[in-house]
Design a protein around this motif. Structure first.
Motif, PDB file in Angstrom:
ATOM      1  N   UNK A  30       0.798  -1.229   0.000  1.00 37.53           N
ATOM      2  CA  UNK A  30       0.000   0.000   0.000  1.00 37.53           C
ATOM      3  C   UNK A  30       0.836   1.287   0.000  1.00 37.53           C
ATOM      4  N   UNK A  31       1.808   1.348   0.903  1.00 38.22           N
ATOM      5  CA  UNK A  31       2.580   2.588   1.071  1.00 38.22           C
ATOM      6  C   UNK A  31       4.022   2.455   0.607  1.00 38.22           C
ATOM      7  N   UNK A  32       4.365   1.332  -0.027  1.00 42.44           N
ATOM      8  CA  UNK A  32       5.776   1.089  -0.366  1.00 42.44           C
ATOM      9  C   UNK A  32       6.240   2.005  -1.489  1.00 42.44           C
ATOM     10  N   UNK A  33       7.529   2.336  -1.471  1.00 42.02           N
ATOM     11  CA  UNK A  33       8.152   3.101  -2.555  1.00 42.02           C
ATOM     12  C   UNK A  33       9.280   2.255  -3.131  1.00 42.02           C
ATOM     13  N   UNK A  34       9.192   1.929  -4.417  1.00 45.16           N
ATOM     14  CA  UNK A  34      10.251   1.149  -5.064  1.00 45.16           C
ATOM     15  C   UNK A  34      11.041   2.042  -6.011  1.00 45.16           C
TER      16      UNK A  34
END
Ligand code: NDP
Length: 604
Positions: free
Chosen positions: A159-163
């Motif tokens: 949901x809140x991950x940044x890749x």
């Protein structure tokens, strides 16, 4: 020289002969530059570290929001921290990773033949919680990567991950009692807590071979496998290598897994070896859920604890895993302080005798499996078992019996001499090749907050690395440091270590989640006092085993800073992971509030 028999202790003459042979073999390999012999995969070599699994990084607006917890690193450390925090009901958890997905090591490393050589039933975390039961005793890399994704999905971490995003700074804002997190994608967001889980073997390295930049053929590092060039998949089938002359540089744990696969598919494979690995029996096989008792609740945790006990030299009534790791624990445990606690009068001699027996078995296996005597001789490792990370394979040694495989030993030239436009030169001979694969490992300690790559500014503008340079690392249990409120560090520093590192990471994740929960309940910040840090440093220093005698004689590698001995100072809790986890459990029950300060106190 005759090899002593495995079942009888070596005679004094045999011991002296072996010591001399080990000394000579070490001298053949030590280079004056030490770790400086390598090149970073940066600047003109940056393409070696580029992400081959993401074609185009999707544009997105920079973030300016607030999260409860920011986790730097989406490998198993970060995933487990996220999962354990979710388990405690923490709502907004943001994992940030340079890669295009979760998985860390298993995201980046997808080379043909990749497996984990720690048993899958103890290596893969949260098996009890996810219900996944691996099929193979040693899981393929792709299964492990998918398990990382499974956990992230189950615990809502996407949901809140940044890749494809690197954190570029962390700065504590006293006025809001939050961390300000900036990234290379223009984000500036805030987090009440930051957990760092940046790993150790993350930055691929290249040998500083003169002329490496002149080579005009195709080249890449094993941790960024170019399937566009080779074709195939981690299971093999590299049709792109048919008829091609391929060089592979490096015979560490990665080389041992990838070389049999390249041997199957390349027209001709040249293996450039500097130091042979100790290649032990692997015993890969399919297992059923019944084999591991997977019908009982808690089976995976029980098996994992059993492995840790044995691998830590604590012993157990039953060896549930029963592989070469647990069988050789009798040898490795002699390096642990518990061995000396038991009152062994001459532990070095006892260790040496056990080591000789194990290494003789390893060397005899080479002689039995490799038909050409000169090749077999070059593949025999002459150092103590724990000098380098042991490798395990039933396919590696037989690969050298193939007509299309040539072993090129580079010990006498301290590695490859130089590279030309066409290929690789060793001993004045130029090996012309179409492709060079670097299985040359990773720079240790160059990423994350301990390296300066990610600056951390605590209370009063104090830089974490500056503070460490002045006073040495100061932590409570390795997790927290005074002056850096709500910063929780995962890793081995003043913490625990074990060959099954995912187990260590899960215990760390449980602890991190407990610290966050306690701080939330008490409306406090997580921050130890200087006295608590000093007491912990004493604990680490007093019991620290002196391994200098061991590493000083070892063949060079990243375990001993390329032949220079161990870094100074206490690095890990000295009494083993089992004792450390027991200590943490009771500390959480009785003393966790000691790691908290009221926000008002912190502000004062
Ligand atoms: P390593 O650092 O262990 O090995 C690098 C290899 O490159 C060594 O054989 C080294 O030789 C060789 N090399 C370096 N420079 C030169 C040169 N100039 N000329 C010729 N050869 C050279 O890296 P790996 O990727 O193999 O493994 C790193 C770690 O990753 C392991 O120790 C392990 O912790 C982990 N791993 C775990 C696996 C698992 O199944 N759990 C599988 C694979 C890796 P030398 O030894 O002489 O320095």
């Amino acid at each position: 020289m005759t090899l002593p028999q495995c079942d009888t202790p070596p005679t004094p003459q045999e011991t002296a002969d072996l010591r001399e042979r080990y000394r000579v073999e070490r001298e053949r390999r030590v280079r004056p530059e030490g770790p400086g012999q390598y090149r970073a995969t940066a600047a003109e070599f940056g393409y070696f570290a580029a992400d081959p699994y993401v074609d185009d990084v999707a544009e997105r607006e920079p973030l300016r929001d607030v999260v409860d917890v920011a986790i730097v690193g989406g490998g198993f450390g970060g995933i487990l921290a996220g999962a354990r925090l979710r388990g405690q009901g923490v709502a907004k958890v943001r994992v940030i990773d340079k890669g295009g997905d979760f998985g860390g090591t298993w995201y980046w490393n997808r080379y043909p033949g990749i497996h984990c050589d720690i048993e899958s039933y103890v290596y893969l975390p949260l098996l009890d919680e996810t219900g996944h039961v691996p099929e193979w005793k040693y899981a393929p890399g792709e299964e492990i990567r998918r398990h990382a994704v499974r956990i992230a999905e189950q615990f809502g971490l996407y949901e809140d991950a940044l890749f494809s995003t690197a954190v570029t700074s962390l700065a504590w804002d006293e006025s809001t009692q939050q961390w300000v997190v900036t990234t290379d994608r223009g984000d500036t967001f805030r987090a009440t807590y930051v957990i760092t889980a940046t790993g150790t073997l993350t930055e691929p390295k290249l040998p500083g071979i003169p002329g490496i930049e002149n080579y005009r053929g195709h080249t890449f590092h094993t941790s960024r496998w170019d399937y566009g060039y080779t074709g195939g998949s981690p299971e093999g089938g590299m049709t792109g290598l048919a008829g091609k002359r391929v060089a592979v540089v490096g015979t560490g744990a990665t080389g041992v897994q990838v070389i049999p696969m390249l041997a199957e598919d390349a027209g001709h494979l040249y293996v450039f070896q500097r130091t042979p690995s100790a290649v032990d029996v692997r015993g890969q096989r399919r297992m059923t859920p019944q084999d591991v008792g997977a019908d009982r609740p808690g089976w995976a945790a029980e098996r994992r604890d059993n492995f840790l006990r044995i691998a830590s030299g604590e012993g157990a009534e039953q060896d549930l895993v029963a592989d070469r790791w647990t069988e050789s624990a009798g040898l490795l445990e002699k390096l642990l302080p518990s061995f000396r606690r038991d009152g062994e009068p001459d532990f070095e001699a006892a260790y040496e005798a056990a080591d000789h027996a194990t290494m003789n078995q390893v060397r005899e296996r080479v002689a039995a499996e490799v038909t050409d005597p000169a090749t077999a001789s070059a593949l025999q490792p002459w150092y103590r078992y724990a000098c380098k990370r042991p490798a395990f394979s039933d396919k590696y040694l037989p690969a050298f019996n193939r007509d299309n495989v040539t072993l090129v030993d580079t010990a006498d030239t301290h590695g490859i001499e130089h590279m030309t436009e066409r290929g690789v030169v060793v001993g004045g001979v130029e090996y012309e090749v179409d492709c060079v694969v670097f299985a040359t490992g990773f720079s240790v300690g160059v990423s994350g907050i301990t390296s300066g790559e990610l600056p951390v500014t605590g209370r009063g503008g104090v830089q974490l690395l500056h503070a460490r340079a002045q006073q040495g690392p100061r932590t409570l249990h390795g997790f927290t440091s005074n002056g850096f409120p709500n910063l929780i560090q995962m890793g081995s520093l003043q913490n625990a270590s074990s060959v099954n590192f995912t187990h260590i990471l899960d215990e760390q994740a449980v602890h991190a989640a407990a610290l966050v929960t306690a701080a939330e309940e008490k409306n406090a910040v997580v921050e130890p006092t200087p006295d608590a840090e000093s007491a912990w440093i004493d604990v680490c220093a007093k019991g620290a085993p002196d391994h200098e005698w061991f590493h000083a004689d070892c063949t060079p590698g990243y375990y001993n800073r390329e032949g220079r001995g161990r870094p100074n100072g206490p690095t890990a809790y000295p009494h083993g992971a089992v004792a450390f986890h027991d200590l943490l459990r009771s500390w959480r029950e009785e003393k966790i509030t000691e790691a908290l300060q009221s926000k008002a106190t912190a502000l004062a």
